[in-house]
Design an enzyme around this catalytic site. Sequence first.
Site, mmCIF file in Angstrom:
data_model
loop_
_atom_site.group_PDB
_atom_site.id
_atom_site.type_symbol
_atom_site.label_atom_id
_atom_site.label_comp_id
_atom_site.label_asym_id
_atom_site.label_seq_id
_atom_site.Cartn_x
_atom_site.Cartn_y
_atom_site.Cartn_z
ATOM 1 N N PHE A 281 -8.778 -2.804 -4.394
ATOM 2 C CA PHE A 281 -9.428 -1.908 -3.251
ATOM 3 C C PHE A 281 -9.600 -2.926 -2.153
ATOM 4 O O PHE A 281 -10.296 -3.095 -1.363
ATOM 5 C CB PHE A 281 -10.884 -1.423 -3.662
ATOM 6 C CG PHE A 281 -11.353 -0.142 -2.868
ATOM 7 C CD1 PHE A 281 -10.823 1.150 -3.035
ATOM 8 C CD2 PHE A 281 -12.295 -0.153 -2.081
ATOM 9 C CE1 PHE A 281 -10.831 1.918 -2.186
ATOM 10 C CE2 PHE A 281 -12.574 0.955 -1.475
ATOM 11 C CZ PHE A 281 -12.101 2.103 -1.565
ATOM 12 N N THR B 17 -3.199 -3.963 -7.062
ATOM 13 C CA THR B 17 -3.643 -5.405 -6.957
ATOM 14 C C THR B 17 -2.788 -6.574 -6.120
ATOM 15 O O THR B 17 -1.539 -5.919 -6.061
ATOM 16 C CB THR B 17 -4.217 -5.884 -8.415
ATOM 17 O OG1 THR B 17 -3.119 -5.971 -8.936
ATOM 18 C CG2 THR B 17 -5.230 -4.974 -8.717
ATOM 19 N N LYS C 131 4.711 -6.190 -6.457
ATOM 20 C CA LYS C 131 6.139 -6.723 -6.675
ATOM 21 C C LYS C 131 6.452 -7.386 -8.015
ATOM 22 O O LYS C 131 7.435 -7.551 -8.412
ATOM 23 C CB LYS C 131 6.339 -7.597 -5.351
ATOM 24 C CG LYS C 131 6.647 -6.991 -3.909
ATOM 25 C CD LYS C 131 6.543 -7.841 -2.669
ATOM 26 C CE LYS C 131 5.424 -7.837 -2.240
ATOM 27 N NZ LYS C 131 5.415 -8.456 -0.981
ATOM 28 N N GLU D 34 7.900 2.528 -4.683
ATOM 29 C CA GLU D 34 8.481 2.337 -3.013
ATOM 30 C C GLU D 34 7.873 1.580 -2.329
ATOM 31 O O GLU D 34 8.603 0.652 -1.554
ATOM 32 C CB GLU D 34 8.219 3.987 -2.671
ATOM 33 C CG GLU D 34 9.017 4.082 -1.276
ATOM 34 C CD GLU D 34 10.295 4.040 -1.105
ATOM 35 O OE1 GLU D 34 10.859 3.144 -0.722
ATOM 36 O OE2 GLU D 34 10.894 4.993 -1.744
ATOM 37 N N VAL E 76 8.865 -2.548 -1.522
ATOM 38 C CA VAL E 76 10.208 -3.066 -0.768
ATOM 39 C C VAL E 76 9.856 -2.134 0.648
ATOM 40 O O VAL E 76 10.080 -1.179 0.636
ATOM 41 C CB VAL E 76 11.593 -2.784 -1.318
ATOM 42 C CG1 VAL E 76 12.374 -3.232 -0.530
ATOM 43 C CG2 VAL E 76 11.529 -3.227 -2.523
ATOM 44 N N GLY F 44 7.342 -1.752 2.794
ATOM 45 C CA GLY F 44 6.354 -0.713 3.143
ATOM 46 C C GLY F 44 6.551 0.504 3.327
ATOM 47 O O GLY F 44 6.984 1.236 2.483
ATOM 48 N N GLU G 94 1.717 -12.957 2.712
ATOM 49 C CA GLU G 94 1.020 -13.234 1.434
ATOM 50 C C GLU G 94 -0.109 -14.003 1.323
ATOM 51 O O GLU G 94 -0.304 -14.993 2.191
ATOM 52 C CB GLU G 94 2.245 -13.654 0.572
ATOM 53 C CG GLU G 94 3.451 -12.768 0.414
ATOM 54 C CD GLU G 94 3.037 -11.355 -0.181
ATOM 55 O OE1 GLU G 94 2.675 -11.274 -1.260
ATOM 56 O OE2 GLU G 94 3.372 -10.549 0.605
ATOM 57 N N ASP H 148 9.661 -14.027 -0.933
ATOM 58 C CA ASP H 148 8.978 -12.662 -0.472
ATOM 59 C C ASP H 148 10.352 -11.686 -0.502
ATOM 60 O O ASP H 148 10.563 -10.693 -1.225
ATOM 61 C CB ASP H 148 8.051 -12.438 0.262
ATOM 62 C CG ASP H 148 7.759 -10.931 0.471
ATOM 63 O OD1 ASP H 148 6.985 -10.450 -0.162
ATOM 64 O OD2 ASP H 148 7.993 -10.403 1.598
ATOM 65 N N LYS I 175 12.310 -8.750 -3.108
ATOM 66 C CA LYS I 175 12.486 -7.739 -2.899
ATOM 67 C C LYS I 175 14.081 -7.185 -3.022
ATOM 68 O O LYS I 175 14.260 -6.050 -3.527
ATOM 69 C CB LYS I 175 12.218 -7.262 -1.304
ATOM 70 C CG LYS I 175 10.642 -7.278 -1.094
ATOM 71 C CD LYS I 175 10.318 -7.432 0.460
ATOM 72 C CE LYS I 175 8.709 -7.396 0.599
ATOM 73 N NZ LYS I 175 8.203 -7.830 1.998
HETATM 74 N N1 HSE Z 1 4.217 -10.414 3.285
HETATM 75 C C1 HSE Z 1 4.928 -9.593 3.348
HETATM 76 C C2 HSE Z 1 5.794 -9.454 4.678
HETATM 77 C C3 HSE Z 1 4.106 -8.305 3.095
HETATM 78 O O1 HSE Z 1 5.391 -10.000 5.368
HETATM 79 O O2 HSE Z 1 6.839 -8.695 4.747
HETATM 80 C C4 HSE Z 1 5.080 -6.922 2.577
HETATM 81 O O3 HSE Z 1 5.669 -6.968 1.511
#
Ligand code: HSE
Length: 328
Positions: free
Chosen positions: A8, A82, A111, A135, A138, A140, A196, A207, A211
């Site tokens: 949350f 989470t 992820k 969805e 990757v 947003g 992150e 990151d 993805k």
């Molecule tokens: N830290 C990631 C970004 C968040 O900046 O794209 C979304 O996955």
Amino acid sequence: MRIAMLGFGSVGRGIAEAVSEKDLGLSITAVADSRSGIIDADGIDIRDVLERKRTTGLCGTPGITAEDVIESGVYDVLVEVTPTNADSAEPALGYITCALTAGRHVVTSNKGPVALRYDALMQLAVSRNVQLRYEATVCGAIPLIQALEIGLAGNTITALNGVFNGTCNYILTRMTDEGLSYSQALLEARELGYAEADPTYDVKGIDAAIKLVILANSIWGLNVSLDDVDITGIDGLTTDALALAEDLDCTIRLIGEIIPEKRILKVSPRVLSKDHSLVVRDTLNAVTVETDMAGEITLIGRGAGSRETASAIIADILFIRDCYVERT
Ligand code: HSE
């Protein structure tokens, strides 16, 4: 459709706000954050939960845990939002495994489990005749996985290139436009809430690479891991390098690339002309898909954020309800 939600934070609250504001036919029957939880089979008053979280930092009663929600909640879909743990994927991997095993659909923005255990989780979902959708993992709000799986079905995708990390894009934009130093720009990106929890995942290209692994395994079944991605981040880039690109009427972006047929997965900073379709500003993401029938398609949009990620989560829930549950 009854929803139990784990997590949350920003994404979880975005989902709760959208469910309470919009008439989507969704009911939230259980929620847990890291320190508390609330379960009510008749449906929780989500405005109360949002207010309690805002004023006390807790969504529910201390002592009610994520495990309680999974085991005692009455729900059709577990929404698992989470924070990502890219090393072990836990505890989210355990939560998702329990819910799928119990015959519940799962929608996640996390992820870690999808990147590390895609095949095993999908096999489990299929064996229990439920859906696992991801969805939001990757790009947003961009419906990239839907586009690749459904919108472009029948096409051969020859290459996919894109900006997959909003934090790096923001840093590069601010360094170029405002002459900010790398550390100043990173600080701003963290303050915006896009980075992150450990921002080295962003700036070292990890990151973006995660993805690519999710796409490679889920769309093309390449069965790859992070070790298969050639990764260079932006942490070594200097303002001089950006100025040099500027002199050539170009700029630098962190680009992720997949060439499925050759099993090439790569993340690296690239010099692109300023009018290139992947040169997007600030925290935007952009992905160009090259196909044999549809030609080249570029999707641009917000790759992170509370409401934006909620958009992808809710689309997955409604997809399960409208395209799966109501037909079975
Ligand atoms: N830290 C990631 C970004 C968040 O900046 O794209 C979304 O996955």
